[in-house]
Scaffold this motif. Structure first.
Motif, PDB file in Angstrom:
ATOM      1  N   TRP A  35       0.831  -1.205   0.000  1.00 23.64           N
ATOM      2  CA  TRP A  35       0.000   0.000   0.000  1.00 23.64           C
ATOM      3  C   TRP A  35       0.862   1.250   0.000  1.00 23.64           C
ATOM      4  CZ3 TRP A  35      -4.809  -0.456   3.713  1.00 23.64           C
ATOM      5  CH2 TRP A  35      -5.717  -1.374   3.166  1.00 23.64           C
ATOM      6  N   THR A  36       0.442   2.207  -0.811  1.00 23.13           N
ATOM      7  CA  THR A  36       1.077   3.520  -0.820  1.00 23.13           C
ATOM      8  C   THR A  36       0.401   4.413   0.220  1.00 23.13           C
ATOM      9  OG1 THR A  36      -0.473   4.413  -2.445  1.00 23.13           O
ATOM     10  CG2 THR A  36       1.537   3.331  -3.311  1.00 23.13           C
ATOM     11  N   VAL A  37       0.938   5.613   0.383  1.00 23.67           N
ATOM     12  CA  VAL A  37       0.301   6.602   1.261  1.00 23.67           C
ATOM     13  C   VAL A  37      -1.129   6.852   0.790  1.00 23.67           C
ATOM     14  CG1 VAL A  37       0.354   9.052   1.910  1.00 23.67           C
ATOM     15  CG2 VAL A  37       2.460   7.686   1.999  1.00 23.67           C
ATOM     16  N   HIS A  38      -1.314   7.018  -0.507  1.00 22.92           N
ATOM     17  CA  HIS A  38      -2.656   7.232  -1.067  1.00 22.92           C
ATOM     18  C   HIS A  38      -3.582   6.080  -0.704  1.00 22.92           C
ATOM     19  CE1 HIS A  38      -5.860   7.288  -4.103  1.00 22.92           C
ATOM     20  NE2 HIS A  38      -5.605   8.580  -4.268  1.00 22.92           N
ATOM     21  N   ASP A  39      -3.093   4.836  -0.858  1.00 22.73           N
ATOM     22  CA  ASP A  39      -3.919   3.657  -0.567  1.00 22.73           C
ATOM     23  C   ASP A  39      -4.383   3.638   0.888  1.00 22.73           C
ATOM     24  OD1 ASP A  39      -3.567   2.664  -3.181  1.00 22.73           O
ATOM     25  OD2 ASP A  39      -1.765   1.538  -2.603  1.00 22.73           O
ATOM     26  N   ILE A  40      -3.488   3.974   1.806  1.00 24.45           N
ATOM     27  CA  ILE A  40      -3.863   3.947   3.229  1.00 24.45           C
ATOM     28  C   ILE A  40      -4.916   4.996   3.529  1.00 24.45           C
ATOM     29  CG2 ILE A  40      -3.049   4.499   5.562  1.00 24.45           C
ATOM     30  CD1 ILE A  40      -0.546   2.931   4.981  1.00 24.45           C
ATOM     31  N   VAL A  41      -4.735   6.206   3.012  1.00 23.44           N
ATOM     32  CA  VAL A  41      -5.730   7.256   3.282  1.00 23.44           C
ATOM     33  C   VAL A  41      -7.068   6.875   2.661  1.00 23.44           C
ATOM     34  CG1 VAL A  41      -6.311   9.695   2.991  1.00 23.44           C
ATOM     35  CG2 VAL A  41      -3.949   9.027   3.520  1.00 23.44           C
ATOM     36  N   GLU A  42      -7.042   6.322   1.460  1.00 28.16           N
ATOM     37  CA  GLU A  42      -8.277   5.869   0.808  1.00 28.16           C
ATOM     38  C   GLU A  42      -8.952   4.769   1.640  1.00 28.16           C
ATOM     39  OE1 GLU A  42      -9.414   5.509  -3.801  1.00 28.16           O
ATOM     40  OE2 GLU A  42      -7.766   4.206  -3.172  1.00 28.16           O
ATOM     41  N   HIS A  43      -8.165   3.860   2.185  1.00 26.65           N
ATOM     42  CA  HIS A  43      -8.681   2.792   3.046  1.00 26.65           C
ATOM     43  C   HIS A  43      -9.346   3.370   4.299  1.00 26.65           C
ATOM     44  CE1 HIS A  43      -8.684  -0.728   5.698  1.00 26.65           C
ATOM     45  NE2 HIS A  43      -7.873  -0.079   6.523  1.00 26.65           N
ATOM     46  N   LEU A  44      -8.706   4.347   4.921  1.00 21.15           N
ATOM     47  CA  LEU A  44      -9.276   4.956   6.117  1.00 21.15           C
ATOM     48  C   LEU A  44     -10.597   5.661   5.806  1.00 21.15           C
ATOM     49  CD1 LEU A  44      -5.989   6.367   7.695  1.00 21.15           C
ATOM     50  CD2 LEU A  44      -7.398   4.503   8.617  1.00 21.15           C
ATOM     51  N   ILE A  45     -10.650   6.343   4.680  1.00 23.15           N
ATOM     52  CA  ILE A  45     -11.898   6.999   4.253  1.00 23.15           C
ATOM     53  C   ILE A  45     -12.979   5.947   4.023  1.00 23.15           C
ATOM     54  CG2 ILE A  45     -12.986   8.334   2.389  1.00 23.15           C
ATOM     55  CD1 ILE A  45     -10.170   9.726   2.062  1.00 23.15           C
ATOM     56  N   ASP A  46     -12.619   4.872   3.338  1.00 24.00           N
ATOM     57  CA  ASP A  46     -13.556   3.778   3.070  1.00 24.00           C
ATOM     58  C   ASP A  46     -14.097   3.194   4.376  1.00 24.00           C
ATOM     59  OD1 ASP A  46     -14.742   1.787   1.138  1.00 24.00           O
ATOM     60  OD2 ASP A  46     -13.500   0.417   2.320  1.00 24.00           O
ATOM     61  N   ASN A  47     -13.210   2.929   5.326  1.00 21.94           N
ATOM     62  CA  ASN A  47     -13.648   2.426   6.635  1.00 21.94           C
ATOM     63  C   ASN A  47     -14.648   3.374   7.282  1.00 21.94           C
ATOM     64  OD1 ASN A  47     -12.097   0.112   6.623  1.00 21.94           O
ATOM     65  ND2 ASN A  47     -10.544   0.879   8.024  1.00 21.94           N
ATOM     66  N   ASN A  48     -14.311   4.662   7.272  1.00 20.38           N
ATOM     67  CA  ASN A  48     -15.189   5.657   7.902  1.00 20.38           C
ATOM     68  C   ASN A  48     -16.557   5.685   7.238  1.00 20.38           C
ATOM     69  OD1 ASN A  48     -13.132   6.451   9.638  1.00 20.38           O
ATOM     70  ND2 ASN A  48     -12.566   8.248   8.438  1.00 20.38           N
ATOM     71  N   GLU A  49     -16.577   5.715   5.901  1.00 21.71           N
ATOM     72  CA  GLU A  49     -17.848   5.811   5.182  1.00 21.71           C
ATOM     73  C   GLU A  49     -18.712   4.573   5.384  1.00 21.71           C
ATOM     74  OE1 GLU A  49     -16.332   8.686   1.510  1.00 21.71           O
ATOM     75  OE2 GLU A  49     -16.590   6.526   1.166  1.00 21.71           O
ATOM     76  N   ARG A  50     -18.107   3.396   5.275  1.00 16.47           N
ATOM     77  CA  ARG A  50     -18.879   2.155   5.427  1.00 16.47           C
ATOM     78  C   ARG A  50     -19.442   2.010   6.843  1.00 16.47           C
ATOM     79  NH1 ARG A  50     -18.184  -1.670   1.377  1.00 16.47           N
ATOM     80  NH2 ARG A  50     -16.536  -1.150  -0.108  1.00 16.47           N
ATOM     81  N   ALA A  51     -18.593   2.247   7.836  1.00 15.03           N
ATOM     82  CA  ALA A  51     -19.036   2.079   9.221  1.00 15.03           C
ATOM     83  C   ALA A  51     -20.086   3.117   9.598  1.00 15.03           C
ATOM     84  CB  ALA A  51     -17.846   2.146  10.169  1.00 15.03           C
ATOM     85  N   ALA A  52     -19.918   4.349   9.136  1.00 15.83           N
ATOM     86  CA  ALA A  52     -20.907   5.396   9.430  1.00 15.83           C
ATOM     87  C   ALA A  52     -22.259   5.036   8.839  1.00 15.83           C
ATOM     88  CB  ALA A  52     -20.427   6.744   8.895  1.00 15.83           C
ATOM     89  N   ALA A  53     -22.274   4.524   7.610  1.00 14.36           N
ATOM     90  CA  ALA A  53     -23.533   4.144   6.969  1.00 14.36           C
ATOM     91  C   ALA A  53     -24.212   3.015   7.730  1.00 14.36           C
ATOM     92  CB  ALA A  53     -23.275   3.740   5.520  1.00 14.36           C
ATOM     93  N   ARG A  54     -23.448   2.019   8.137  1.00 11.11           N
ATOM     94  CA  ARG A  54     -24.030   0.903   8.889  1.00 11.11           C
ATOM     95  C   ARG A  54     -24.530   1.358  10.254  1.00 11.11           C
ATOM     96  NH1 ARG A  54     -19.134  -3.140   7.425  1.00 11.11           N
ATOM     97  NH2 ARG A  54     -19.753  -3.601   5.300  1.00 11.11           N
TER      98      ARG A  54
END
Length: 194
Positions: A35-54
């Protein structure tokens, strides 16, 4: 234990790290394999969005994750995530991927540890000294020590790698990253000291 307060502190530290990422830093490799720096930040955003929706029982908000707006997308998704985890969300059961069904409080605890470790990944990739918040690191170490040690949680394709070795005198933060599969960077030698 107030995991929402702890997670808020972890998110604040990670927002500060992400806000300081330069335009030429997004493609840097990180201690998080492949994972690059971009990949990690994208992953963190994805985690936040998915968990918030659930947590809020609503459709997911999906933000653009181009390099021009990653810091803003993280900040917005972080605020959304923290607002969604009210008392009701902490009591509901989530289908949490490789971890299976988990109570909301446990989901929050796992994502708290994940955020904290990825903040270290980012700082390490950027060549910055990472200053651990000892309380957060100690709690996250306790959380991560309960993660299952086999597939599908650990190993190839898992959420985390198998534990790496940490020296006996390692801090809670260093033991945390080793437990989640990162190798500690070598300690600089004290050349020229008599």
């Amino acid at each position: 234990m107030d995991f929402l307060a702890l997670t808020t502190r972890a998110h604040h530290a990670t927002r500060t790290t992400i806000a300081g990422i330069g335009a030429d830093d997004w493609d840097r490799s990180t201690p998080c394999a492949e994972w690059t720096v971009h990949d990690i930040v994208e992953h963190l955003i994805d985690n936040n969005e998915r968990a918030a929706a659930r947590a809020a029982d609503r459709p997911r908000t999906t933000r653009s994750t181009t390099v021009d707006n990653l810091a803003t997308a993280y900040e917005e998704s972080s605020a959304e995530f923290l607002a969604a985890f009210d008392d009701q969300a902490l009591k509901k059961t989530f289908d949490f991927g490789k971890f299976g069904p988990l109570p909301g409080k446990n989901v929050l605890a796992v994502l708290f540890a994940d955020t904290l470790v990825h903040d270290w990944d980012l700082n390490t990739a950027l060549g910055r000294e990472h200053r651990w918040d000892d309380e957060l690191a100690t709690v996250a170490l306790s959380v991560a020590s309960r993660f299952p040690d086999g597939t599908p949680v650990r190993g190839p394709g898992g959420a985390f790698d198998h534990a790496a070795e940490a020296p006996p005198d390692a801090s809670a933060g260093e033991r945390l990253i080793a437990l989640l599969g990162r190798s500690l960077p070598p300690t600089p030698s004290a050349k020229g000291i008599l």
